[in-house]
Design a protein around this motif. Structure first.
Motif, short mmCIF file in Angstrom:
data_model
loop_
_atom_site.label_atom_id
_atom_site.label_comp_id
_atom_site.label_asym_id
_atom_site.label_seq_id
_atom_site.Cartn_x
_atom_site.Cartn_y
_atom_site.Cartn_z
N SER B 84 0.84 -1.20 0.00
CA SER B 84 0.00 0.00 0.00
C SER B 84 0.87 1.25 0.00
O SER B 84 2.09 1.18 0.18
CB SER B 84 -0.89 0.01 1.24
OG SER B 84 -0.13 0.36 2.38
N ASP B 85 0.20 2.38 -0.16
CA ASP B 85 0.93 3.65 -0.09
C ASP B 85 0.79 4.27 1.30
O ASP B 85 1.04 5.45 1.49
CB ASP B 85 0.42 4.63 -1.16
CG ASP B 85 -1.06 4.97 -0.99
OD1 ASP B 85 -1.71 4.43 -0.08
OD2 ASP B 85 -1.57 5.80 -1.78
N ILE B 169 2.88 1.99 -6.43
CA ILE B 169 2.20 2.23 -5.13
C ILE B 169 3.25 2.31 -4.03
O ILE B 169 3.19 3.18 -3.16
CB ILE B 169 1.17 1.11 -4.86
CG1 ILE B 169 -0.04 1.31 -5.78
CG2 ILE B 169 0.73 1.11 -3.40
CD1 ILE B 169 -1.04 0.16 -5.76
N GLN B 170 4.22 1.42 -4.10
CA GLN B 170 5.29 1.44 -3.09
C GLN B 170 6.10 2.74 -3.17
O GLN B 170 6.43 3.35 -2.15
CB GLN B 170 6.19 0.24 -3.30
CG GLN B 170 7.07 -0.06 -2.11
CD GLN B 170 7.62 -1.48 -2.18
OE1 GLN B 170 7.74 -2.07 -3.26
NE2 GLN B 170 7.94 -2.03 -1.04
N ASN B 172 5.06 5.57 -4.15
CA ASN B 172 4.26 6.71 -3.70
C ASN B 172 4.32 6.92 -2.18
O ASN B 172 3.95 7.98 -1.69
CB ASN B 172 2.80 6.54 -4.12
CG ASN B 172 2.63 6.64 -5.62
OD1 ASN B 172 3.58 6.95 -6.33
ND2 ASN B 172 1.43 6.38 -6.10
N GLN B 173 4.77 5.90 -1.47
CA GLN B 173 4.86 6.03 0.00
C GLN B 173 5.67 7.25 0.39
O GLN B 173 5.42 7.90 1.41
CB GLN B 173 5.49 4.79 0.62
CG GLN B 173 4.63 3.54 0.54
CD GLN B 173 5.43 2.27 0.88
OE1 GLN B 173 6.62 2.33 1.16
NE2 GLN B 173 4.75 1.13 0.85
N GLU B 238 1.58 10.03 -7.58
CA GLU B 238 2.98 9.82 -7.95
C GLU B 238 3.82 11.06 -7.70
O GLU B 238 4.98 10.99 -7.32
CB GLU B 238 3.09 9.48 -9.44
CG GLU B 238 2.65 8.09 -9.79
CD GLU B 238 2.77 7.85 -11.28
OE1 GLU B 238 1.82 7.28 -11.83
OE2 GLU B 238 3.79 8.23 -11.88
#
Lengths: 301, 462
Positions: B84-85, B169-170, B172-173, B238
């Motif tokens: 998840s983000d 997604i990773q 974007n964390q 992003e």
């Protein structure tokens, strides 16, 4: 006449026989019997399930419920399941600090827990929050299931968590013992019958106020069975010197107020209950409670 | 006898009738219903596992909540890998899952992972779920509905992920981590809107609750002084973040912010307005305590060194000024030192007066005072600002004020700070020597928050 009687008897016999046949012959078990929706799944061979099988299911007939299934939790509560990573370490503590002490302290050895260890242990991730703001850390149901909560906070270096969690395990198991062995609840109640509060008001008491009432914790004042379970669990997880100082020994109240005197009166009551509980477990259950305590404290360190 | 026989025969006949197996009804379908249910659930499970790159979802637990991007891979061994983000991936723990039948087909995430974290945070505030009813399922789309929601059930739609979705997604964390960050160790986080002449038209304090992924923007239009306050759920992107619903500030809608690494800030430009989220040494919006002064509820402020003594609430900068003044007065050779100062504010006249009082070094009671005049301005963004005017004659002439002016200059300069002050109430006035019920207050320089004065309000009302 005999013939008639014989005929009547024969017909009666035939009638009764047919009625019996009609009743048993109407067995519709094929369609009426409740069957599981799914056929039995193949037994899991993952490492954790293998561990559960060898450590709990095979020796004690205990199913460890670590995957969320809503039927195991009262639908009024919002709960979370445990993290996979904490299941085994928590259960290692159960083996070390619950199973091992009882195996040593029972006059039946391992046979005792093979009979009385809960058939199901449900693990939950977080505590259950009650309407009064209190938290439920453990539940014993029907003498077969114990629910342990808050295990997602497992930390091998957090002694407070370990003692709290295992104290609740011992508390719940004490309920299972008193449900399985005839405990003289009335006699126990009469030792401090004036001291009990109610399931809703106990939370307002401090521990000192509970001691003054002859209980080791405020929750113990909520009901006589909780008083019993709290006392047993506190005896098991508390260093004997600490237990003696806090709950049994008379305090010098010189220069102190009424609260000190009240606590001393409460301690006399706790001593009576302490003796009653140790005697009951020894004579009626075959458990040396002080040996359970010693093993618990030894294994904890 | 015949009658009895008839009865027996009837009973026997009934018993056979009763035993008639009425289950031998030709089934409508060839498979039993249980088998069909199992077969259907197995089909669902096959679909879950079928997506080559897993599934992705933009999970919004409720329409007032944030959006969380999640990637799922459902494995053969009934484990599910989640990315998840959220929270730098710390809650993306492995779980087992189960396709089951309750009242309806359902998908249960069985062990604590991201969805459980979202479920439990801040006393279940998000309305998130980890037990879902399978509402629709195909290789193109899976629609899951919350099992526990009453009324309109919130839902989440899973679509097949591309080869890059999980990594994106990773990646974007980092944007959420930047939002959580303190922006170069600056004390305040502000959202400032400037026009194309670089004039600040809107100044606000910005705070971010990473647990709920919500921003709080409380600010003021610097021209109209209108205050706005909004709590806005976000979606991490992003390049930065989006407000789930655009926020309208001064008639302009802002929705998407991009991170700029050079300035360590997020910006959004719409027309000739640019909104900038960054760290600053000063807040975007000062607190409203200064309105007590503006409304006349605080009028005479100060500190008496002799009577009040010391306190940890008083700043070192105050004592540095006292030391400097004492040295200046000592040089005058009159045996004086600083005794007290009193600042009287008259917001209706836009004036303030500072009275300086001396004390004798030898402890005798001879005390003198002199006054100085300031112009007072309290701006709509709550800044208290004084501009030095000159000596002030309280009836005894300005001779002493003039004689002392150079000596007390550090104090006069402090109050004439060009950027002004933030004012904060500080409870009841208390020092090492006294404990009064009078309110205390703190004036903090806008351009240097360590430069501040703690003092007592002698004239006040509640």
């Amino acid at each position: 006449m005999k013939t008639k009687i014989f005929l009547n008897s024969a017909l009666l016999f035939l009638f009764v026989g047919l009625i019996i046949i009609s009743v048993t012959g109407c067995d519709r078990e094929e369609t009426i019997e409740v069957k599981p929706i799914f056929e039995t799944e193949e037994e899991s061979t993952n490492e954790l399930d293998e561990y559960l099988k060898s450590s709990f299911r095979d020796p004690y007939g205990t199913n460890i419920i670590y995957k969320f299934v809503d039927k195991f939790v009262d639908s009024r509560f919002k709960v979370t399941p445990p993290k996979l990573e904490v299941v085994k370490p928590t259960l290692e503590l159960v083996k070390k600090l619950w199973i091992a002490p009882y195996n040593v302290a029972s006059d039946q050895g391992e046979d005792f827990l093979q009979t009385y260890f809960p058939a199901e242990i449900v693990l939950l991730g977080a505590p259950i929050v009650n309407a009064d703001g209190s938290q439920t850390l453990g539940i014993a149901e029907g003498g077969v299931r114990v629910t342990l909560t808050n295990i997602n906070n497992y930390d091998p270096n957090d002694e407070e968590w370990i003692i709290k969690t295992l104290r609740f395990a011992h508390h719940e198991f004490a309920h299972m013992i008193d449900q399985n062995f005839n405990f003289d609840v009335e006699a126990f109640f009469n030792i401090s019958k004036e001291g009990y509060t109610s399931p809703n008001s106990w939370i307002e008491l401090t521990q000192d106020e509970a001691i003054a009432r002859g209980m080791v914790t405020n929750y113990g004042t909520s009901a006589v069975t909780e008083d019993f379970a709290e006392l047993v669990s506190m005896i098991i997880v508390t260093d004997p010197d600490e237990f003696n100082t806090k709950f049994l020994a008379q305090e010098d109240c010189t220069g102190q107020g009424q609260d000190c005197l009240d606590k001393n009166e409460g301690r006399k009551i706790i001593q009576q209950k302490y003796d009653a509980v140790v005697k009951y477990l020894d004579e009626d259950v075959g458990i040396d409670l002080l040996k359970v305590r010693d093993e618990f404290l030894k294994n904890k360190n | 006898m015949l009658k009895q026989l008839k009865i027996y025969i009837l009973v026997i006949a009934m018993s056979f009738v009763a035993c008639n197996d009425d289950n031998e009804v030709t089934p409508l379908f060839e498979e039993e219903s249980n088998t069909r249910v199992i077969s259907q659930l197995e089909k669902y499970e096959t679909i879950l596992k079928s997506s080559q790159n897993g599934w992705k979802a933009a999970y919004q637990p409720d329409e007032d909540q944030a959006i969380f991007d999640i990637h799922f891979i459902f494995n053969e061994d009934n484990t599910v890998a989640i990315t998840s983000d959220y929270n730098n991936g710390e809650d993306d723990l492995p779980s087992t899952y189960r396709v089951d039948i309750g009242q309806l087909p359902e998908l249960i995430f069985e062990n604590y992972s991201l969805l459980h974290k979202l479920f439990e945070v801040e006393s279940f505030a998000l309305g998130a779920e980890y037990e879902f009813v399978i509402d629709e399922i195909s290789e193109e789309k899976i629609v899951l509905k919350s099992e526990s929601d009453n009324g309109d059930q919130s839902q989440v739609t899973l679509v097949p992920a591309s080869t890059t979705d999980k990594d994106q997604i990773q990646a974007n964390q980092v944007q959420e981590e930047r939002l959580k960050d303190d922006f170069d160790n600056k004390e305040f986080r502000t959202l400032i809107i400037t026009d194309n002449t670089d004039t600040e038209v809107f100044k606000s304090n910005f705070s971010f609750n990473p647990v709920l992924r919500k921003a709080n923007i409380t600010g003021k239009n610097t021209i109209t002084c209108a205050i706005t306050s909004e709590v806005v759920p976000l979606k991490i992107t992003e390049t930065g973040f989006d407000f789930i619903k655009p926020v309208t500030i001064d008639g302009t809608e802002f929705a998407s912010f991009m991170f700029d690494e050079n300035s360590n800030s997020f910006t959004s430009t719409v027309g000739n307005l640019t909104a900038t989220l960054s760290g600053r040494d000063t807040p975007g919006l000062y607190n409203e305590d200064v309105l007590l002064i503006e409304n006349g509820k605080r009028s005479t402020y100060g500190y008496d060194i002799i009577k009040h003594g010391t306190t940890t609430s008083q700043s070192q900068s105050f004592w540095n000024i006292v030391t400097a003044i004492d040295a200046n007065l000592l040089a005058l050779g009159d045996g004086d030192k600083m005794g007290f100062y009193v600042l009287t504010v008259e917001p209706t006249n836009k004036k303030a007066y500072l009275k300086f009082g001396s004390a004798k070094i030898d402890g005798s009671n001879n005390s003198f005072n002199a006054s100085y005049e300031y112009d007072l301005e309290i701006s709509c963004d709550n800044i208290f600002k004084l501009t030095y005017v000159g000596l002030y004659d309280t009836g005894n002439g300005t001779g002493l004020a003039n004689y002392w002016k150079n000596s007390v200059q550090p104090l006069l300069d402090f109050w004439a700070s060009s950027d002004g002050f933030l004012y904060e109430e500080a409870g009841n006035f208390k020092t090492d020597l006294v404990d009064f019920s009078n309110p205390a207050g703190k004036f903090i320089k806008v351009n240097n928050n360590t430069d501040n004065f703690y003092g007592i309000w002698w004239d006040y009302s509640n």
